[in-house]
Write an enzyme that holds these catalytic residues in place. Structure first.
Site, PDB file in Angstrom:
ATOM      1  N   GLY A 205       0.772  -1.245   0.000  1.00  0.00           N
ATOM      2  CA  GLY A 205       0.000   0.000   0.000  1.00  0.00           C
ATOM      3  C   GLY A 205       0.800   1.290   0.000  1.00  0.00           C
ATOM      4  O   GLY A 205       0.235   2.349  -0.285  1.00  0.00           O
TER       5      GLY A 205
ATOM      6  N   GLU B 255       3.976  -6.683   1.787  1.00  0.00           N
ATOM      7  CA  GLU B 255       3.556  -7.025   0.415  1.00  0.00           C
ATOM      8  C   GLU B 255       3.594  -5.799  -0.489  1.00  0.00           C
ATOM      9  O   GLU B 255       2.580  -5.409  -1.077  1.00  0.00           O
ATOM     10  CB  GLU B 255       2.125  -7.590   0.434  1.00  0.00           C
ATOM     11  CG  GLU B 255       1.919  -8.789   1.327  1.00  0.00           C
ATOM     12  CD  GLU B 255       0.444  -9.194   1.442  1.00  0.00           C
ATOM     13  OE1 GLU B 255      -0.418  -8.506   0.861  1.00  0.00           O
ATOM     14  OE2 GLU B 255       0.162 -10.180   2.132  1.00  0.00           O
ATOM     15  N   PRO B 256       4.733  -5.153  -0.635  1.00  0.00           N
ATOM     16  CA  PRO B 256       4.772  -3.929  -1.444  1.00  0.00           C
ATOM     17  C   PRO B 256       4.665  -4.236  -2.932  1.00  0.00           C
ATOM     18  O   PRO B 256       5.202  -5.234  -3.414  1.00  0.00           O
ATOM     19  CB  PRO B 256       6.163  -3.360  -1.130  1.00  0.00           C
ATOM     20  CG  PRO B 256       6.997  -4.578  -0.862  1.00  0.00           C
ATOM     21  CD  PRO B 256       6.070  -5.546  -0.151  1.00  0.00           C
TER      22      PRO B 256
ATOM     23  N   ARG C 192       3.450  -1.239  -5.703  1.00  0.00           N
ATOM     24  CA  ARG C 192       3.671   0.041  -6.380  1.00  0.00           C
ATOM     25  C   ARG C 192       4.982   0.726  -5.984  1.00  0.00           C
ATOM     26  O   ARG C 192       5.698   1.241  -6.841  1.00  0.00           O
ATOM     27  CB  ARG C 192       2.506   0.975  -6.037  1.00  0.00           C
ATOM     28  CG  ARG C 192       2.482   2.260  -6.838  1.00  0.00           C
ATOM     29  CD  ARG C 192       1.414   3.219  -6.308  1.00  0.00           C
ATOM     30  NE  ARG C 192       0.174   2.612  -5.949  1.00  0.00           N
ATOM     31  CZ  ARG C 192      -0.919   2.585  -6.727  1.00  0.00           C
ATOM     32  NH1 ARG C 192      -0.905   3.142  -7.904  1.00  0.00           N
ATOM     33  NH2 ARG C 192      -2.023   1.998  -6.306  1.00  0.00           N
TER      34      ARG C 192
ATOM     35  N   ARG D 178      -5.136   3.357 -15.982  1.00  0.00           N
ATOM     36  CA  ARG D 178      -5.240   4.106 -14.721  1.00  0.00           C
ATOM     37  C   ARG D 178      -5.889   5.488 -14.865  1.00  0.00           C
ATOM     38  O   ARG D 178      -6.742   5.850 -14.057  1.00  0.00           O
ATOM     39  CB  ARG D 178      -3.873   4.220 -14.027  1.00  0.00           C
ATOM     40  CG  ARG D 178      -3.215   2.859 -13.743  1.00  0.00           C
ATOM     41  CD  ARG D 178      -2.041   2.941 -12.789  1.00  0.00           C
ATOM     42  NE  ARG D 178      -2.464   3.295 -11.453  1.00  0.00           N
ATOM     43  CZ  ARG D 178      -2.372   4.477 -10.926  1.00  0.00           C
ATOM     44  NH1 ARG D 178      -1.797   5.453 -11.609  1.00  0.00           N
ATOM     45  NH2 ARG D 178      -2.816   4.719  -9.725  1.00  0.00           N
TER      46      ARG D 178
ATOM     47  N   TYR E 173      -9.255   5.625 -12.716  1.00  0.00           N
ATOM     48  CA  TYR E 173      -9.167   6.323 -11.428  1.00  0.00           C
ATOM     49  C   TYR E 173      -8.954   7.825 -11.591  1.00  0.00           C
ATOM     50  O   TYR E 173      -8.692   8.519 -10.604  1.00  0.00           O
ATOM     51  CB  TYR E 173      -7.983   5.811 -10.587  1.00  0.00           C
ATOM     52  CG  TYR E 173      -7.801   4.320 -10.563  1.00  0.00           C
ATOM     53  CD1 TYR E 173      -8.738   3.498  -9.937  1.00  0.00           C
ATOM     54  CD2 TYR E 173      -6.686   3.725 -11.133  1.00  0.00           C
ATOM     55  CE1 TYR E 173      -8.562   2.118  -9.897  1.00  0.00           C
ATOM     56  CE2 TYR E 173      -6.498   2.356 -11.095  1.00  0.00           C
ATOM     57  CZ  TYR E 173      -7.443   1.563 -10.477  1.00  0.00           C
ATOM     58  OH  TYR E 173      -7.260   0.202 -10.446  1.00  0.00           O
TER      59      TYR E 173
ATOM     60  N   CYS F  24     -12.078   3.459 -29.067  1.00  0.00           N
ATOM     61  CA  CYS F  24     -13.320   4.186 -29.347  1.00  0.00           C
ATOM     62  C   CYS F  24     -14.140   4.397 -28.086  1.00  0.00           C
ATOM     63  O   CYS F  24     -15.200   3.774 -27.900  1.00  0.00           O
ATOM     64  CB  CYS F  24     -14.112   3.430 -30.409  1.00  0.00           C
ATOM     65  SG  CYS F  24     -13.185   3.394 -31.934  1.00  0.00           S
ATOM     66  N   GLU F  25     -13.618   5.207 -27.208  1.00  0.00           N
ATOM     67  CA  GLU F  25     -14.271   5.575 -25.947  1.00  0.00           C
ATOM     68  C   GLU F  25     -13.767   6.960 -25.591  1.00  0.00           C
ATOM     69  O   GLU F  25     -12.568   7.230 -25.734  1.00  0.00           O
ATOM     70  CB  GLU F  25     -13.813   4.663 -24.800  1.00  0.00           C
ATOM     71  CG  GLU F  25     -14.108   3.214 -24.960  1.00  0.00           C
ATOM     72  CD  GLU F  25     -15.221   2.736 -24.037  1.00  0.00           C
ATOM     73  OE1 GLU F  25     -15.765   3.538 -23.255  1.00  0.00           O
ATOM     74  OE2 GLU F  25     -15.541   1.550 -24.137  1.00  0.00           O
TER      75      GLU F  25
ATOM     76  N   TYR G 294       0.749  -1.549 -12.087  1.00  0.00           N
ATOM     77  CA  TYR G 294      -0.624  -1.591 -12.584  1.00  0.00           C
ATOM     78  C   TYR G 294      -0.717  -0.962 -13.974  1.00  0.00           C
ATOM     79  O   TYR G 294      -1.678  -0.277 -14.302  1.00  0.00           O
ATOM     80  CB  TYR G 294      -1.587  -0.925 -11.578  1.00  0.00           C
ATOM     81  CG  TYR G 294      -1.410  -1.490 -10.189  1.00  0.00           C
ATOM     82  CD1 TYR G 294      -1.827  -2.779  -9.902  1.00  0.00           C
ATOM     83  CD2 TYR G 294      -0.762  -0.761  -9.182  1.00  0.00           C
ATOM     84  CE1 TYR G 294      -1.625  -3.333  -8.650  1.00  0.00           C
ATOM     85  CE2 TYR G 294      -0.552  -1.308  -7.924  1.00  0.00           C
ATOM     86  CZ  TYR G 294      -0.988  -2.594  -7.665  1.00  0.00           C
ATOM     87  OH  TYR G 294      -0.772  -3.138  -6.426  1.00  0.00           O
TER      88      TYR G 294
HETATM   89  N1  LLP Z   1      -1.396  -6.926  -0.927  1.00  0.00           N
HETATM   90  C1  LLP Z   1      -2.693  -7.052  -1.267  1.00  0.00           C
HETATM   91  C2  LLP Z   1      -3.532  -8.038  -0.595  1.00  0.00           C
HETATM   92  C3  LLP Z   1      -3.229  -6.219  -2.278  1.00  0.00           C
HETATM   93  O1  LLP Z   1      -4.511  -6.345  -2.612  1.00  0.00           O
HETATM   94  C4  LLP Z   1      -2.390  -5.269  -2.926  1.00  0.00           C
HETATM   95  C5  LLP Z   1      -2.918  -4.415  -3.984  1.00  0.00           C
HETATM   96  C6  LLP Z   1      -1.037  -5.212  -2.526  1.00  0.00           C
HETATM   97  C7  LLP Z   1      -0.583  -6.043  -1.525  1.00  0.00           C
HETATM   98  C8  LLP Z   1      -0.068  -4.264  -3.167  1.00  0.00           C
HETATM   99  O2  LLP Z   1      -0.423  -2.955  -2.967  1.00  0.00           O
HETATM  100  P1  LLP Z   1       0.555  -1.750  -3.401  1.00  0.00           P
HETATM  101  O3  LLP Z   1       1.811  -1.835  -2.542  1.00  0.00           O
HETATM  102  O4  LLP Z   1       0.878  -1.915  -4.821  1.00  0.00           O
HETATM  103  O5  LLP Z   1      -0.239  -0.545  -3.129  1.00  0.00           O
HETATM  104  N2  LLP Z   1      -4.887  -0.973  -9.801  1.00  0.00           N
HETATM  105  C9  LLP Z   1      -4.767  -0.001  -8.742  1.00  0.00           C
HETATM  106  C10 LLP Z   1      -4.141  -0.579  -7.488  1.00  0.00           C
HETATM  107  C11 LLP Z   1      -4.851  -1.814  -6.957  1.00  0.00           C
HETATM  108  C12 LLP Z   1      -4.192  -2.405  -5.754  1.00  0.00           C
HETATM  109  C13 LLP Z   1      -4.724  -3.766  -5.467  1.00  0.00           C
HETATM  110  N3  LLP Z   1      -4.134  -4.435  -4.347  1.00  0.00           N
HETATM  111  C14 LLP Z   1      -3.990   1.204  -9.279  1.00  0.00           C
HETATM  112  O6  LLP Z   1      -3.615   1.192 -10.441  1.00  0.00           O
HETATM  113  O7  LLP Z   1      -3.781   2.160  -8.559  1.00  0.00           O
END
Ligand code: LLP
Length: 423
Positions: free
Chosen positions: A239, A273-274, A276, A312, A316, A343-344, A372
């Site tokens: 996150g 669980e990083p 992004r 994205r 979003y 075409c959107e 992503y």
């Molecule tokens: N762990 C779990 C259980 C998750 O669901 C996620 C992301 C992560 C770890 C990794 O999160 P991060 O460190 O990347 O924030 N498509 C969206 C983001 C969706 C995130 C889904 N879960 C975007 O493009 O912003």
């Protein structure tokens, strides 16, 4: 910090001009910097050095085999959400015993597969999943290691589509229900309770909600311990946000320091669980300008890639900086929408953006597209999936070839009865 920089007016990835990559691989193409991926992984992992921990890269953020291999070589584990992602980890040469499996909809086949690969733990999200996993493990004559994913009902203060720890979200188990499950855990003869897990959302820009969740989890670990249950792993999910447009997220060092200070008292092994934060700024989407178009209301720069390659902005309203590969001053008066072939009207990568005076044939780099990006690309409008290139120093490697038309249609069939009707 990343390794995409101008040199003599030309944008490079590490030691390679992006122009050269476009010539060799075409466009649209995702380009990743191995030095940036390595540096980000190591900086993140290092920030937890004072604690027994495992950094499990979140495969959903960027799942190319070469990138997974790079993290496996650095000793990383993996956070997965499907059997397909586990298969990727396996094929990339990752250690499946360093895998944690999250997700609300794991099927019997996926659970069985993961069990056969002896993954570290299942982050279970419902009672139904506990029942199913217990049955699957019993059948396989194994014990499955389980963490319960807690839904703490904490507002992560991020985009609603990527908030996951509110009680209105589908994720995790409410603390009260989790307590009841813990009290009665012995009924699951083929499960071993080993952890607590949580993931409240993505692109988090403040420490406060993260620390709030951590303190809930720490309390729960203590409570469970007093009740005689051993909690070995504390999984705090991913996150941590990045800067797309001058946001100021906590630095990994601060994130690691603050979390470690509190998590330490549990004596648990910490799992992170990083996604992004490791890969977001390590990748760009390389595009070519096809046409310029002006209407009474707008100026459009039309590129050969759009929402099909990077969804994205459409999904979003996300901001991605766009740089011309040949450096030029952005004219303040040239306000454009950067759009793609789909075409959107949602097919835009930038909206009302001050933009350089580019011409058809020029290359653009959509920045911070490593996370992503490719993984959410689609074949909408029967557009082939883009290529992916990994740069390392002076070298670059096509780590996914552009999809061909044959490839695109390879799994489709016209049934016999339709073939006969042709007159
Ligand atoms: N762990 C779990 C259980 C998750 O669901 C996620 C992301 C992560 C770890 C990794 O999160 P991060 O460190 O990347 O924030 N498509 C969206 C983001 C969706 C995130 C889904 N879960 C975007 O493009 O912003």
């Amino acid at each position: 910090m990343h390794h995409f920089n101008y040199r003599d007016g030309e944008l490079y990835c590490e030691e390679v001009p992006l122009q050269k990559i476009a010539e060799a691989a075409g466009t649209p193409t995702y380009v990743y910097s191995a030095a940036t991926l390595t540096r980000h992984f190591q900086a993140f992992d290092e920030s937890f050095r004072n604690l027994d921990h495992l950094t499990c890269f979140s495969v959903k953020a960027l799942s190319n085999l070469a990138v997974l291999r790079l993290f496996a070589n650095l000793g990383g584990g993996f956070d997965i959400v499907s059997g397909g992602e586990l298969y990727r980890v396996e094929k990339a040469g990752g250690d499946t015993r360093k895998v944690v499996f999250s997700g609300v909809s794991k099927t019997e086949a996926e659970l069985d597969y993961a069990l056969s690969k002896d993954i570290l733990m299942f982050n279970v999200e419902s009672e139904g999943e506990l029942e199913l996993l217990n049955r699957v493990a019993a059948k396989a004559g194994k014990k499955a290691r389980v963490a319960l994913r807690i839904n703490p009902d904490v507002d992560p203060k991020t985009h609603p589509h990527i908030s996951t720890g509110l009680k209105s979200n589908k994720f995790g188990i409410e603390p009260e229900k989790a307590r009841a499950i813990f009290r009665d855990f012995k009924r699951y003869a083929s499960l071993e309770l080993t952890g607590l897990d949580c993931h409240i959302g993505s692109q988090l820009l403040q420490m406060e909600p993260i620390m709030e969740v951590l303190s809930h989890l720490v309390e729960l670990v203590v409570e469970l311990r007093e009740a005689g249950l051993v909690i070995k792993y504390l999984d705090l999910g991913g996150g941590l946000g990045i800067s797309y447009n001058n946001e100021q997220p906590p630095l990994p060092a601060e994130y690691g320091r603050e979390i470690s200070a509190v998590a330490k008292e549990t004596g648990c092994t910490l799992i992170l669980e990083p996604g992004r934060v490791i890969v977001g700024n390590a990748g760009i989407l390389l595009l070519k300008v096809v046409f310029l178009k002006e209407t009474g209301a707008k100026r459009f720069v039309i590129a050969d890639g759009g929402m099909n390659d990077l969804i994205r902005p459409a999904l979003y309203g996300a901001y991605h900086e766009v740089l011309p590969v040949l450096e030029q001053a952005a004219s303040k008066n040239n306000i454009v929408d950067l759009v793609g072939p789909i075409c959107e009207s949602a097919d835009f990568l930038a909206k009302d953006r001050p933009f350089p005076m580019v011409k058809p044939g020029e290359l653009l780099a959509v920045m911070s597209a490593g996370a992503y990006g490719f993984v959410m690309a689609s074949n909408y409008n029967t557009q082939p999936l883009p290529a992916e290139v990994l740069v390392s120093g002076k070298e670059f490697h096509v780590v996914r070839t552009r999809q061909s038309y044959e490839h695109l249609l390879a799994s489709e069939r016209i049934p016999e009865f339709l073939l006969k009707d042709r007159g």
